[in-house]
Design a protein around this motif. Structure first.
Motif, PDB file in Angstrom:
ATOM      1  N   GLN A 140      24.287 -36.801  16.229  1.00  0.00           N
ATOM      2  CA  GLN A 140      24.771 -37.022  14.879  1.00  0.00           C
ATOM      3  C   GLN A 140      24.653 -35.748  14.038  1.00  0.00           C
ATOM      4  OE1 GLN A 140      22.468 -40.537  13.809  1.00  0.00           O
ATOM      5  NE2 GLN A 140      24.272 -41.837  14.116  1.00  0.00           N
ATOM      6  N   SER A 141      23.591 -34.971  14.328  1.00  0.00           N
ATOM      7  CA  SER A 141      23.443 -33.701  13.608  1.00  0.00           C
ATOM      8  C   SER A 141      24.583 -32.745  13.954  1.00  0.00           C
ATOM      9  CB  SER A 141      22.091 -33.074  13.953  1.00  0.00           C
ATOM     10  OG  SER A 141      21.954 -31.813  13.333  1.00  0.00           O
ATOM     11  N   GLN A 142      24.943 -32.690  15.248  1.00  0.00           N
ATOM     12  CA  GLN A 142      26.058 -31.837  15.673  1.00  0.00           C
ATOM     13  C   GLN A 142      27.368 -32.286  15.027  1.00  0.00           C
ATOM     14  OE1 GLN A 142      25.903 -32.213  19.894  1.00  0.00           O
ATOM     15  NE2 GLN A 142      24.181 -30.798  20.152  1.00  0.00           N
ATOM     16  N   LEU A 143      27.602 -33.612  15.031  1.00  0.00           N
ATOM     17  CA  LEU A 143      28.825 -34.135  14.431  1.00  0.00           C
ATOM     18  C   LEU A 143      28.845 -33.876  12.930  1.00  0.00           C
ATOM     19  CD1 LEU A 143      29.131 -37.525  16.378  1.00  0.00           C
ATOM     20  CD2 LEU A 143      30.554 -35.480  16.678  1.00  0.00           C
ATOM     21  N   ALA A 144      27.688 -34.005  12.292  1.00  0.00           N
ATOM     22  CA  ALA A 144      27.620 -33.761  10.847  1.00  0.00           C
ATOM     23  C   ALA A 144      27.942 -32.303  10.528  1.00  0.00           C
ATOM     24  CB  ALA A 144      26.228 -34.135  10.322  1.00  0.00           C
ATOM     25  N   TYR A 145      27.463 -31.389  11.370  1.00  0.00           N
ATOM     26  CA  TYR A 145      27.774 -29.967  11.161  1.00  0.00           C
ATOM     27  C   TYR A 145      29.280 -29.717  11.291  1.00  0.00           C
ATOM     28  CZ  TYR A 145      27.929 -24.941  11.941  1.00  0.00           C
ATOM     29  OH  TYR A 145      28.238 -23.596  11.870  1.00  0.00           O
ATOM     30  N   SER A 146      29.869 -30.312  12.328  1.00  0.00           N
ATOM     31  CA  SER A 146      31.321 -30.146  12.508  1.00  0.00           C
ATOM     32  C   SER A 146      32.088 -30.755  11.341  1.00  0.00           C
ATOM     33  CB  SER A 146      31.752 -30.795  13.826  1.00  0.00           C
ATOM     34  OG  SER A 146      31.174 -30.125  14.925  1.00  0.00           O
ATOM     35  N   ALA A 147      31.597 -31.915  10.830  1.00  0.00           N
ATOM     36  CA  ALA A 147      32.278 -32.556   9.697  1.00  0.00           C
ATOM     37  C   ALA A 147      32.261 -31.647   8.479  1.00  0.00           C
ATOM     38  CB  ALA A 147      31.604 -33.893   9.393  1.00  0.00           C
ATOM     39  N   ARG A 148      31.169 -30.912   8.285  1.00  0.00           N
ATOM     40  CA  ARG A 148      31.110 -29.991   7.135  1.00  0.00           C
ATOM     41  C   ARG A 148      32.051 -28.808   7.357  1.00  0.00           C
ATOM     42  NH1 ARG A 148      25.597 -31.187   7.670  1.00  0.00           N
ATOM     43  NH2 ARG A 148      25.216 -29.187   8.739  1.00  0.00           N
ATOM     44  N   MET A 149      32.164 -28.397   8.605  1.00  0.00           N
ATOM     45  CA  MET A 149      33.070 -27.297   8.910  1.00  0.00           C
ATOM     46  C   MET A 149      34.532 -27.675   8.661  1.00  0.00           C
ATOM     47  SD  MET A 149      31.230 -24.691   9.869  1.00  0.00           S
ATOM     48  CE  MET A 149      32.439 -23.664  10.701  1.00  0.00           C
ATOM     49  N   LEU A 150      34.823 -28.974   8.746  1.00  0.00           N
ATOM     50  CA  LEU A 150      36.195 -29.448   8.588  1.00  0.00           C
ATOM     51  C   LEU A 150      36.486 -29.952   7.180  1.00  0.00           C
ATOM     52  CD1 LEU A 150      36.447 -31.409  11.973  1.00  0.00           C
ATOM     53  CD2 LEU A 150      37.361 -29.133  11.471  1.00  0.00           C
ATOM     54  N   SER A 151      35.605 -29.696   6.247  1.00  0.00           N
ATOM     55  CA  SER A 151      35.784 -30.231   4.896  1.00  0.00           C
ATOM     56  C   SER A 151      36.946 -29.583   4.149  1.00  0.00           C
ATOM     57  CB  SER A 151      34.485 -30.053   4.092  1.00  0.00           C
ATOM     58  OG  SER A 151      34.173 -28.661   3.983  1.00  0.00           O
ATOM     59  N   ASP A 152      37.461 -28.444   4.653  1.00  0.00           N
ATOM     60  CA  ASP A 152      38.599 -27.796   3.986  1.00  0.00           C
ATOM     61  C   ASP A 152      39.914 -28.515   4.278  1.00  0.00           C
ATOM     62  OD1 ASP A 152      37.022 -25.846   2.850  1.00  0.00           O
ATOM     63  OD2 ASP A 152      37.210 -24.483   4.557  1.00  0.00           O
ATOM     64  N   GLY A 153      39.912 -29.422   5.256  1.00  0.00           N
ATOM     65  CA  GLY A 153      41.120 -30.171   5.551  1.00  0.00           C
ATOM     66  C   GLY A 153      41.379 -30.255   7.040  1.00  0.00           C
ATOM     67  N   LEU A 154      42.328 -31.098   7.396  1.00  0.00           N
ATOM     68  CA  LEU A 154      42.622 -31.336   8.799  1.00  0.00           C
ATOM     69  C   LEU A 154      44.015 -30.818   9.180  1.00  0.00           C
ATOM     70  CD1 LEU A 154      41.267 -35.028   9.136  1.00  0.00           C
ATOM     71  CD2 LEU A 154      40.025 -32.875   9.432  1.00  0.00           C
ATOM     72  N   ASP A 155      44.473 -29.772   8.474  1.00  0.00           N
ATOM     73  CA  ASP A 155      45.841 -29.296   8.708  1.00  0.00           C
ATOM     74  C   ASP A 155      45.919 -28.197   9.764  1.00  0.00           C
ATOM     75  OD1 ASP A 155      46.805 -31.048   6.792  1.00  0.00           O
ATOM     76  OD2 ASP A 155      46.409 -29.614   5.162  1.00  0.00           O
ATOM     77  N   ASP A 156      44.807 -27.473   9.975  1.00  0.00           N
ATOM     78  CA  ASP A 156      44.814 -26.388  10.946  1.00  0.00           C
ATOM     79  C   ASP A 156      44.592 -26.961  12.337  1.00  0.00           C
ATOM     80  OD1 ASP A 156      44.544 -24.124  12.472  1.00  0.00           O
ATOM     81  OD2 ASP A 156      43.182 -23.111  11.076  1.00  0.00           O
ATOM     82  N   LYS A 157      45.675 -27.145  13.082  1.00  0.00           N
ATOM     83  CA  LYS A 157      45.592 -27.806  14.380  1.00  0.00           C
ATOM     84  C   LYS A 157      44.739 -27.008  15.357  1.00  0.00           C
ATOM     85  CE  LYS A 157      48.442 -29.554  18.148  1.00  0.00           C
ATOM     86  NZ  LYS A 157      49.842 -29.767  18.657  1.00  0.00           N
ATOM     87  N   SER A 158      44.889 -25.690  15.380  1.00  0.00           N
ATOM     88  CA  SER A 158      44.121 -24.883  16.331  1.00  0.00           C
ATOM     89  C   SER A 158      42.629 -24.924  16.018  1.00  0.00           C
ATOM     90  CB  SER A 158      44.623 -23.430  16.311  1.00  0.00           C
ATOM     91  OG  SER A 158      44.458 -22.869  15.010  1.00  0.00           O
ATOM     92  N   ALA A 159      42.278 -24.961  14.729  1.00  0.00           N
ATOM     93  CA  ALA A 159      40.861 -25.043  14.345  1.00  0.00           C
ATOM     94  C   ALA A 159      40.263 -26.390  14.775  1.00  0.00           C
ATOM     95  CB  ALA A 159      40.711 -24.845  12.843  1.00  0.00           C
ATOM     96  N   LEU A 160      41.089 -27.440  14.580  1.00  0.00           N
ATOM     97  CA  LEU A 160      40.604 -28.772  14.986  1.00  0.00           C
ATOM     98  C   LEU A 160      40.378 -28.829  16.488  1.00  0.00           C
ATOM     99  CD1 LEU A 160      42.848 -31.149  12.815  1.00  0.00           C
ATOM    100  CD2 LEU A 160      40.568 -30.279  12.313  1.00  0.00           C
ATOM    101  N   GLN A 161      41.338 -28.289  17.254  1.00  0.00           N
ATOM    102  CA  GLN A 161      41.206 -28.334  18.708  1.00  0.00           C
ATOM    103  C   GLN A 161      40.023 -27.487  19.178  1.00  0.00           C
ATOM    104  OE1 GLN A 161      43.138 -30.387  20.629  1.00  0.00           O
ATOM    105  NE2 GLN A 161      41.644 -29.889  22.218  1.00  0.00           N
ATOM    106  N   GLY A 162      39.853 -26.359  18.539  1.00  0.00           N
ATOM    107  CA  GLY A 162      38.731 -25.501  18.892  1.00  0.00           C
ATOM    108  C   GLY A 162      37.385 -26.172  18.644  1.00  0.00           C
ATOM    109  N   GLU A 163      37.306 -26.935  17.561  1.00  0.00           N
ATOM    110  CA  GLU A 163      36.031 -27.613  17.224  1.00  0.00           C
ATOM    111  C   GLU A 163      35.709 -28.725  18.223  1.00  0.00           C
ATOM    112  OE1 GLU A 163      32.492 -28.062  15.297  1.00  0.00           O
ATOM    113  OE2 GLU A 163      34.007 -26.465  15.115  1.00  0.00           O
ATOM    114  N   VAL A 164      36.699 -29.539  18.576  1.00  0.00           N
ATOM    115  CA  VAL A 164      36.417 -30.631  19.522  1.00  0.00           C
ATOM    116  C   VAL A 164      36.104 -30.069  20.897  1.00  0.00           C
ATOM    117  CG1 VAL A 164      37.748 -32.368  18.253  1.00  0.00           C
ATOM    118  CG2 VAL A 164      38.901 -30.957  19.981  1.00  0.00           C
TER     119      VAL A 164
END
Length: 523
Positions: A69-93
């Protein structure tokens, strides 16, 4: 020559049998106590070991969920700018799945339940609308969640860990989550599969609905089983142990612990029989080491029994020859080295003296009452002296003919004598072979009952009273007697006191209306 009937069993045999019985009972008790203590120890140790192991796994699983949950929470904060950057989203998952190996798959879902990114991409769910129960729950509750086991969109039985994604201005953007596949290789299998399963041991991980999340038998995963631990036990204690016996299955020793984050229960089981198998070899070892000492003890007991029984055996042989000349000297030469044998030896010597001397003299000196042919007072004194010497308990019946003076006055002394003689015969017929009947003078009689207790003395007295009461003597009225009963026991009272007690009881019987039996107070 006097010969006593010899019993088939002697003292030496009895002592030896007692020693054998004591040794066998002691050995059996030791074996049982050892078995019982070791059984309880093995069961308690196994229960505690299972509890500790389950608690350890529960703590490890709890830490894993916290880290996940800590790892997921960190990723969620990293994605707080939005979900429009497809490459950033894929890189994070991809990073989440490959860097930590915590999840079998990782997904980012927007607020409209559309998959924005997924790893591995081979699942081919990107752009699809998720309608599973876990997806709806994550969208609805918008908080960190650990789902119940469910079938994923890719048709995998999984547990889904998710955390909401919020924008910097507080807008809900969706969630990021990782899936743990229950029937495939995952970090959960690695965490829970460390135990070496042997002797029928097993490990269950179940959710609140008792659905199996993990078991070494993969076919059980996903199935709902009968509750291993009741909800009441889990609520009262987050970890513990108990013995489980389900219908149709063997008894098991269970240790359990609850994983707080997911409300799972980890149960470590071991069959009771497997736990107790070492007991058999243990008992054989105890028996192997105990038998030699038991045999040595038995030999020592046999020798000691022989030593103890020898003086008594020698005295018993001489007791059967008490009428032989010189037997007193032979008995005197027997070595009676302990108290009881010495006392028996002394009693035998006294008895021989009485039998060969005093009792022999009684045969000539004791006189009988000329009218009734019963013992008179002199004869009674000799008998009482014999009882006093041998310390043999006896009961005394003091009898008196009721209204005897009226018989003499009404029918004459000849009729009175006839009554006395007839009653004397009845007393002889009512007595036992060992009893002594004596005329004490006038219309008074005494009966001495060797070995009789209070109950027997009262029974004989009542029988005598009834028989005399039923006599029909010529034209006389029914004859009756009053009887007082007393009991003499060695070391309790003197013979004079017991006869006085019998006379007092006789007086009470007269006072109570005659024709009755009264027992004296006392032992």
């Amino acid at each position: 020559m006097l010969r006593l009937l010899r019993p088939k069993t002697d003292l030496r045999t009895l002592i030896t049998l007692l020693a054998i019985a004591s040794i066998v009972i002691t050995l059996a008790n030791s074996l049982y106590a050892t078995w019982r203590v070791q059984r309880d120890l093995l069961i308690n140790n196994t229960l505690e070991s299972n509890r500790v192991y389950a608690t350890k796994l529960a703590a490890t699983t709890e830490i894993f969920f916290q880290l996940a949950q800590s790892q997921l929470a960190y990723s969620a904060r990293m994605l707080s700018d939005g979900l429009d950057d497809k490459s950033a989203l894929q890189g994070e998952v991809d990073r989440l799945r490959e860097q930590t190996a915590s999840f079998n798959s990782v997904v980012i879902v927007d607020a409209q339940s559309q998959v924005r990114a997924i790893s591995p991409e081979s699942l081919k769910l990107e752009g699809m609308q998720l309608t599973t129960e876990t997806a709806r729950q994550a969208l609805k509750e918008r908080k960190p969640l650990i789902s119940q086991p469910a079938i994923s969109a890719a048709n995998n039985l999984m547990v889904f860990v998710s955390t909401p994604i919020w924008s910097k201005d507080g807008t809900y953007l969706g969630y990021i989550g990782g899936a743990l596949y229950l029937k495939k290789k995952s970090i959960m299998n690695a965490l829970l599969g460390e135990q070496f399963y042997r002797d029928g041991s097993s490990l269950y991980v179940v959710d609140k609905q008792n659905q199996v999340l993990y078991h070494q038998n993969a076919q059980l995963i996903g199935q709902t089983i009968e509750p291993l631990i009741s909800e009441e036990d889990k609520q009262s204690r987050s970890s513990g142990y108990q013995q489980i016996t389900h219908q149709g299955s063997e008894p098991m020793l269970a240790g359990y612990a609850v994983v707080p984050a997911s409300d799972w229960t980890i149960v470590a089981l071991k069959p009771t029989q497997s736990t107790l198998n070492p007991l058999t070899s243990l008992l054989f070892k105890v028996l192997k080491h105990s038998v030699p000492f038991a045999l040595l003890t038995l030999i020592a007991a046999w020798l000691l029994a022989r030593l103890i029984a020898l003086p008594l055996w020698q005295l018993a042989r001489k007791a059967s020859q008490m009428d032989n000349q010189g037997v007193s000297n032979e008995i005197g030469s027997i070595r009676s080295w302990y108290f009881e044998a010495a006392q028996i030896k002394r009693a035998l010597l006294a008895g021989i003296g009485l039998l060969q001397d005093k009792i022999g003299r009684l045969k000539f000196e004791v006189q009988t009452d000329p009218m009734t042919q019963l013992l008179n007072r002199r004869g009674l004194s000799a008998v009482l002296e014999y009882f006093l010497t041998t310390r043999q308990a006896f009961a005394v019946l003091a009898l008196d003919i009721d209204h005897f003076k009226r018989v003499n006055d009404t029918f004459g002394h000849d009729a009175g004598d006839a009554v006395i003689i007839r009653i004397a015969r009845e007393l002889e017929q009512s007595s036992r072979q060992t009893d002594v009947v004596c005329r004490n003078g006038g219309e008074e009689f005494l009966m001495i009952l060797p070995g009789a207790d209070n109950e027997m003395a009262l029974m004989i007295a009542e029988r005598v009273r009834q028989r005399i009461n039923q006599l029909q003597i010529d034209q006389l009225e029914n004859i009756s007697v009053s009887i007082g009963v007393s009991l003499w026991q060695p070391d309790h009272q003197s013979i004079e006191e017991v006869f006085k007690a019998a006379d007092d009881a006789l007086y009470q019987a007269k006072k109570a209306g005659r024709n009755c039996v009264i027992r004296a107070a006392g032992p």
